[in-house]
Design an enzyme around this catalytic site. Structure first.
Site, mmCIF file in Angstrom:
data_model
loop_
_atom_site.group_PDB
_atom_site.id
_atom_site.type_symbol
_atom_site.label_atom_id
_atom_site.label_comp_id
_atom_site.label_asym_id
_atom_site.label_seq_id
_atom_site.Cartn_x
_atom_site.Cartn_y
_atom_site.Cartn_z
ATOM 1 N N ASP A 128 0.350 1.946 3.639
ATOM 2 C CA ASP A 128 1.448 1.079 3.247
ATOM 3 C C ASP A 128 1.109 -0.563 3.431
ATOM 4 O O ASP A 128 2.122 -1.125 3.314
ATOM 5 C CB ASP A 128 2.562 1.414 4.127
ATOM 6 C CG ASP A 128 3.212 2.628 3.719
ATOM 7 O OD1 ASP A 128 2.989 3.083 2.723
ATOM 8 O OD2 ASP A 128 3.803 3.339 4.451
ATOM 9 N N HIS A 170 9.226 -5.446 8.668
ATOM 10 C CA HIS A 170 8.350 -4.709 9.721
ATOM 11 C C HIS A 170 7.063 -5.699 10.331
ATOM 12 O O HIS A 170 6.286 -4.984 10.982
ATOM 13 C CB HIS A 170 7.794 -3.558 8.779
ATOM 14 C CG HIS A 170 8.809 -2.238 8.295
ATOM 15 N ND1 HIS A 170 9.676 -2.075 9.201
ATOM 16 C CD2 HIS A 170 8.951 -2.062 7.113
ATOM 17 C CE1 HIS A 170 10.640 -1.202 8.626
ATOM 18 N NE2 HIS A 170 10.148 -1.368 7.161
ATOM 19 N N GLY A 178 4.469 -1.530 6.587
ATOM 20 C CA GLY A 178 5.421 -1.199 5.712
ATOM 21 C C GLY A 178 5.412 -2.034 4.491
ATOM 22 O O GLY A 178 6.674 -2.645 4.546
ATOM 23 N N HIS A 207 15.119 1.254 6.473
ATOM 24 C CA HIS A 207 14.190 1.218 7.483
ATOM 25 C C HIS A 207 14.781 0.413 8.726
ATOM 26 O O HIS A 207 15.279 -0.823 8.511
ATOM 27 C CB HIS A 207 12.874 0.990 6.988
ATOM 28 C CG HIS A 207 12.413 1.840 6.136
ATOM 29 N ND1 HIS A 207 12.723 1.648 4.598
ATOM 30 C CD2 HIS A 207 11.800 2.923 5.936
ATOM 31 C CE1 HIS A 207 12.217 2.541 4.182
ATOM 32 N NE2 HIS A 207 11.451 3.201 4.773
ATOM 33 N N TYR A 333 13.417 0.951 -3.711
ATOM 34 C CA TYR A 333 12.354 1.195 -4.524
ATOM 35 C C TYR A 333 12.632 2.106 -5.929
ATOM 36 O O TYR A 333 11.620 2.367 -6.762
ATOM 37 C CB TYR A 333 11.287 2.171 -3.436
ATOM 38 C CG TYR A 333 10.961 1.680 -2.487
ATOM 39 C CD1 TYR A 333 9.946 0.657 -2.410
ATOM 40 C CD2 TYR A 333 11.724 1.621 -1.169
ATOM 41 C CE1 TYR A 333 9.850 -0.223 -1.374
ATOM 42 C CE2 TYR A 333 11.379 0.970 -0.078
ATOM 43 C CZ TYR A 333 10.263 -0.161 -0.160
ATOM 44 O OH TYR A 333 10.095 -0.915 0.880
HETATM 45 ZN ZN LIG Z 1 13.294 -0.285 3.650
#
Ligand SMILES: [Zn+2]
Length: 425
Positions: A128, A170, A178, A207, A333
């Site tokens: 990622d 992240h 991420g 997330h 996404y």
């Molecule tokens: Zn996310």
């Protein structure tokens, strides 16, 4: 643009419908700017058009440009109160306010095709966190746009600034994770805090905002609240309700893990029970919102089941805080759903409503029906009894735990949830 503190203690409210869920805790909406006088800035540079993540990577930097085009086609961008601002790239000195020099060194070298063992040890080159030519520049533009957005708010040139190039929550000081290499949101919060502002960072991406948490978990001038899919089912596998900050930051770092399959009304119950009272009590000078839209049903990487109607509900509540807002992008996404949701957020922050949407979306012809017909809002999603059973008990328990852990630290009462149900409208 600062709100007064609310004297009323918040109560748990399990609404009968999303409409009824409008929080009683925020200051009354009478002081909210109207569509005609609220200034919105959209941070964007044509120079980012040439940048891209690898085609096989689900993260698409193009979503910001697509949202810009959607707003223009709806007549929602390009006048004196809804304008574009071209940012610049952040400087290395600016990036070092959060990131370590060795990490920035490795990141630049990796982007140039020279990934070292040290870089690998910093998370660069994982599944990622792929190595690609634009990896440093993408983050650098996002950070520069975040600084520009913060400046616009600090100088009162905008009330709301959108940085959809950013939201890389992240990225750690010395580690990539991420799809995130440089943490624009942590840096923007730092800039605002350094200017003496009380900053509320609110993260509704699917997330957990772990990189921002790591930056501020010992501070009480930046409160972070992250509502996210539980770390039991989703990266970054943390963000549980007992993570509440350390030292001076105890109680100023709030996590609300949501069960998989969480739907609009359940999310809003958590939002109104936890985020609204805490935000009101904290009384921020400025808000940084990470509006990742991987919360929407159909996202290929996550397991939440929200519609973009929740985006309208969130935006309307935040406007009642009556403080400037930096809106950062983040995940999302399913590209079309994300673009449409971000455009809907912009329209809501502008003060536009559905009639406006339908009138513009249909070439000026008003529709008699409120059915979805190419407008920005999603249709409502049915919630099954099974889904309700999977979400409600866990969410109720989580909300109770967060309230018990955090509310007393802010002088807030911890009201009992009783046996009331999260019901759908
Ligand atoms: Zn996310």
């Amino acid at each position: 643009m600062q709100s007064g503190r609310s004297g009323a203690l918040p109560g748990i409210h399990f609404p009968g419908s999303a409409r009824e869920a409008a929080s009683p805790s925020f200051p009354p909406s009478g002081g909210v700017l109207t569509m005609s006088d609220r200034k919105l800035a959209f941070l964007y540079s044509p120079e980012v058009e040439a940048l891209s993540y690898p085609p096989e990577c689900p993260f698409k930097i193009q979503r910001a440009g697509l949202t810009r085009l959607r707003l223009k086609s709806f007549g929602l961008l390009g006048d004196e109160n809804r304008f574009e601002v071209s940012p610049r790239r952040a400087t290395l000195a600016e990036l070092k306010q959060f990131h370590t020099a060795p990490y920035l060194h490795e990141l630049q070298h990796a982007a140039a095709g020279d990934l070292t063992v040290e870089g690998l040890g910093m998370g660069i080159g994982g599944v990622d966190t792929p190595v690609f030519k634009d990896m440093f520049e993408c983050g650098d533009w996002a950070c520069g746009a975040g600084f520009a957005a913060a400046d616009l708010l600090l100088q009162a040139k905008a009330d709301i600034a959108f940085n959809l190039l950013g939201g890389f929550h992240h990225a750690m000081a010395d580690r990539a994770a991420g799809f995130c290499y440089l943490n624009d949101v942590a840096l923007a919060c730092m800039k605002l805090a350094d200017a003496g502002k009380r900053v509320l960072y609110l993260d509704v991406d699917a997330h957990q905002g772990d990189g921002v948490q790591s930056a501020f978990h010992r501070r009480n001038d930046v409160m972070t609240i992250s509502l996210h899919e539980s770390g039991r089912t989703l990266f970054p596998w943390g963000g549980f309700e007992d993570e509440i900050g350390d030292g001076a930051g105890r109680g100023y770092n709030v996590n609300v893990p949501l069960p998989a399959e969480t739907y609009d009304e359940a999310f809003l119950t958590a939002f109104d029970s936890v985020a609204v009272p805490l935000a009101t009590a904290f009384n921020p000078d400025v808000l940084v919102l990470e509006l990742g839209l991987d919360i929407l049903a159909g996202d290929p990487l996550t397991h939440l089941r929200m519609t973009n109607n929740v985006v309208v509900e969130i935006a309307e509540r935040l406007l009642r805080l009556n403080c400037p807002i930096l809106v950062a992008g983040g995940g999302g996404y399913h590209v079309e759903n994300t673009v449409r949701g971000w455009a809907l957020a912009w329209r809501t922050f502008c003060g536009g409503n559905d009639e406006y949407d339908f009138a513009l979306g249909m070439g000026g012809v008003m529709l008699a029906s409120t059915e979805w017909a190419g407008g920005l809002r999603d249709r409502a999603l049915a919630v099954s009894a099974e889904q309700r059973r999977a979400v409600e008990p866990e969410l109720r328990s989580t909300i109770e735990t967060v309230i018990n852990n955090v509310f007393p630290l802010h002088g807030l009462a911890a009201p009992s949830l009783g046996g009331r149900q999260v019901r759908s409208g």
